[in-house]
Scaffold this active site. Structure first.
Site, PDB file in Angstrom:
ATOM      1  N   LYS A  14       6.829  -5.285  10.791  1.00 13.44           N
ATOM      2  CA  LYS A  14       8.294  -5.348  10.815  1.00 13.44           C
ATOM      3  C   LYS A  14       8.896  -4.310  11.752  1.00 13.44           C
ATOM      4  CE  LYS A  14       8.694  -4.694   6.329  1.00 13.44           C
ATOM      5  NZ  LYS A  14       7.348  -4.712   5.742  1.00 13.44           N
ATOM      6  N   ARG A  89      14.145  -5.809  -0.835  1.00 12.12           N
ATOM      7  CA  ARG A  89      12.779  -5.886  -1.352  1.00 12.12           C
ATOM      8  C   ARG A  89      12.748  -6.371  -2.795  1.00 12.12           C
ATOM      9  NH1 ARG A  89      10.293  -1.986   2.405  1.00 12.12           N
ATOM     10  NH2 ARG A  89       8.053  -1.972   2.102  1.00 12.12           N
ATOM     11  N   ARG A 128      -3.140   2.781  10.535  1.00 15.34           N
ATOM     12  CA  ARG A 128      -1.865   3.484  10.738  1.00 15.34           C
ATOM     13  C   ARG A 128      -1.894   4.842  10.032  1.00 15.34           C
ATOM     14  NH1 ARG A 128       3.629   0.373   9.184  1.00 15.34           N
ATOM     15  NH2 ARG A 128       3.114   1.033   7.069  1.00 15.34           N
ATOM     16  N   ARG A 134       0.992   8.975   8.010  1.00 12.86           N
ATOM     17  CA  ARG A 134       1.806   8.591   6.850  1.00 12.86           C
ATOM     18  C   ARG A 134       0.956   8.631   5.585  1.00 12.86           C
ATOM     19  NH1 ARG A 134       5.585   3.280   7.276  1.00 12.86           N
ATOM     20  NH2 ARG A 134       5.056   3.135   5.068  1.00 12.86           N
ATOM     21  N   ARG A 146       1.094  -1.030  -3.221  1.00  9.26           N
ATOM     22  CA  ARG A 146       2.214  -1.571  -2.427  1.00  9.26           C
ATOM     23  C   ARG A 146       2.062  -3.074  -2.223  1.00  9.26           C
ATOM     24  NH1 ARG A 146       1.193   2.238   2.237  1.00  9.26           N
ATOM     25  NH2 ARG A 146       2.740   1.105   3.454  1.00  9.26           N
TER      26      ARG A 146
END
Ligand code: ADP
Length: 193
Positions: A14, A89, A128, A134, A146
């Protein structure tokens, strides 16, 4: 206004696609994840609250998320349109967004949903985590949490926009540019209709 909800599970791309769309269509990019991370970095009260949820891979409560999204959007009085990235969400957030946009005499133009298989998501998120540092991308349990929350609480928002005939699925696997073109052709199809 052109108001795009960019949707998809964690790691579906996204943020990458939002950056490209913003430039092409001159939109304001509102990413709730980015807003929370900026507040965590700045050690604000919101940041302290958000951190406790982000670290566990849980959703920040709806009231908090809706308030911050609306106050950010309201700063942009002359925007040609918005890209909502990571919001809504939940169904509650989707309803709140409809109400907010109605108060500005506008509405969601479409939801573009990036579809990516779960195995690929897990791979991308771990990568990532290594590259960006992160924290929520570094722990396989947080990643799984998640993804599970996405299926349970977030995916139902697709139904919400399907009922409004605004839901479009896009294949999120492949070259960034190919996916971008697929998103653009959906957007252009409504703009010209
Ligand atoms: P990703 O989609 O890769 O998980 P985001 O940057 O969109 O990354 O979101 C990171 C985290 O921020 C989420 O796991 C969640 O804790 C929180 N968050 C972001 N957007 C929302 C939202 N709309 N409602 C509740 N929590 C959110």
């Amino acid at each position: 206004m052109l108001n795009i909800v960019l949707f998809g599970p964690p790691g579906s791309g996204k943020g990458t696609q939002a950056t490209k769309l913003v430039e092409k269509y001159n939109l304001v990019h509102l990413s709730t994840g980015d807003i929370f991370r900026a507040n965590i970095k700045g050690e604000t009260d919101l940041g302290k609250l958000a951190k406790s949820y982000l670290d566990k891979g849980q959703l920040v409560p709806d009231e908090v998320t809706i308030d911050i999204l609306q106050s950010e959007a309201t700063k942009h009085t002359t925007a040609e349109g918005f890209i909502f990235d990571g919001f809504p969400r939940t169904i509650t957030q989707a309803e709140a967004l409809d109400k907010y946009l109605a108060s500005r005499n506008t509405s969601v133009t479409m939801m573009l949903s990036l579809e990516v298989p779960e195995e690929e998501l897990r791979k991308r998120l771990l990568l990532r985590g290594k590259d960006s540092g992160r924290a929520d991308d570094q722990n396989p349990e947080v990643i799984q949490n998640r993804i599970d929350i996405y299926h349970r609480d977030t995916a139902p928002a697709k139904e919400f926009y399907t009922a409004q005939k605004k839901y479009r699925a896009i294949n999120g696997v492949g070259e960034i540019e190919t996916i971008f073109q697929a998103l653009c052709s959906e957007i252009n199809s409504v703009q010209h209709s």
